[in-house]
Motif scaffolding. Structure first.
Motif, short mmCIF file in Angstrom:
data_model
loop_
_atom_site.label_atom_id
_atom_site.label_comp_id
_atom_site.label_asym_id
_atom_site.label_seq_id
_atom_site.Cartn_x
_atom_site.Cartn_y
_atom_site.Cartn_z
N UNK A 33 0.84 -1.20 0.00
CA UNK A 33 0.00 0.00 0.00
C UNK A 33 0.87 1.25 0.00
N UNK A 34 1.96 1.23 0.77
CA UNK A 34 2.87 2.38 0.81
C UNK A 34 3.48 2.65 -0.56
N UNK A 35 3.82 1.60 -1.28
CA UNK A 35 4.38 1.79 -2.63
C UNK A 35 3.35 2.42 -3.56
N UNK A 36 2.10 1.98 -3.46
CA UNK A 36 1.04 2.59 -4.28
C UNK A 36 0.88 4.07 -3.93
N UNK A 37 0.96 4.39 -2.65
CA UNK A 37 0.85 5.78 -2.20
C UNK A 37 1.99 6.61 -2.79
N UNK A 38 3.23 6.11 -2.68
CA UNK A 38 4.38 6.86 -3.17
C UNK A 38 4.36 6.98 -4.70
N UNK A 39 3.96 5.93 -5.38
CA UNK A 39 3.88 5.98 -6.84
C UNK A 39 2.86 7.01 -7.29
N UNK A 40 1.67 6.97 -6.70
CA UNK A 40 0.61 7.90 -7.09
C UNK A 40 1.00 9.33 -6.75
N UNK A 41 1.53 9.55 -5.55
CA UNK A 41 1.97 10.89 -5.17
C UNK A 41 3.07 11.39 -6.08
#
Length: 158
Positions: A33-41
């Motif tokens: 989930x953290x990777x998805x957050x960082x990628x989207x941001x």
């Protein structure tokens, strides 16, 4: 360099959570989930500067509800504040049970990115134009978080 509006870089990404994303209990790993957050941001920040960025910080992450295999995860992100080279991006993660349609707020986070030039050095980012009352509220709250982050950084370097 002309400014850009919040809506010009706003993005929404979705991804189905599969077995390789989870632990044996069927809960999706927080790191996924953290990777998805960082990628989207990061995509939001890159769209704003039309160039490369690097993640400088991620504010506190609180997982409000578990994310399960089979959930469709929706990640929405937009710019809140732009400094000279740094940008705060707000990210909200919701999970959707595809079978029932139930939506759950799973995580929110604020990330700071720094705009980079072609040599990997910080560069000036375009100003952020806040058009709506919501944009202005988010900018004002981001300015307060920035003050706290800068104070914490001073304390750690001291």
């Amino acid at each position: 360099m002309p400014g850009k509006t919040v809506r010009e870089s706003r993005i929404s990404m979705s991804q189905l959570m599969l077995p390789q994303d989870a632990n044996p209990a069927g809960n999706v790993h927080g790191g996924v989930v953290m990777k998805l957050i960082d990628t989207t941001g990061g995509v939001v920040a890159m769209r704003h500067v039309r160039g490369n960025v690097v993640t400088a910080s991620i504010d506190r992450l609180d997982f409000l509800t578990p994310v399960f295999v089979g959930d469709l995860v929706h990640v929405r992100a937009s710019l809140n504040l732009v400094g000279s080279s740094s940008m705060e991006v707000g990210v909200r993660v919701e999970t959707e049970n595809i079978h029932t349609g139930e939506l759950r707020h799973a995580v929110s986070a604020y990330l700071t990115y720094v705009a980079l030039d072609e040599n990997g050095k910080p560069m000036t980012a375009p100003a952020l134009i806040s058009e709506t009352a919501e944009d202005l509220r988010r900018r004002d709250e981001a300015e307060q978080r920035r003050k706290v982050r800068l104070g914490e950084r001073k304390k750690h370097r001291g």
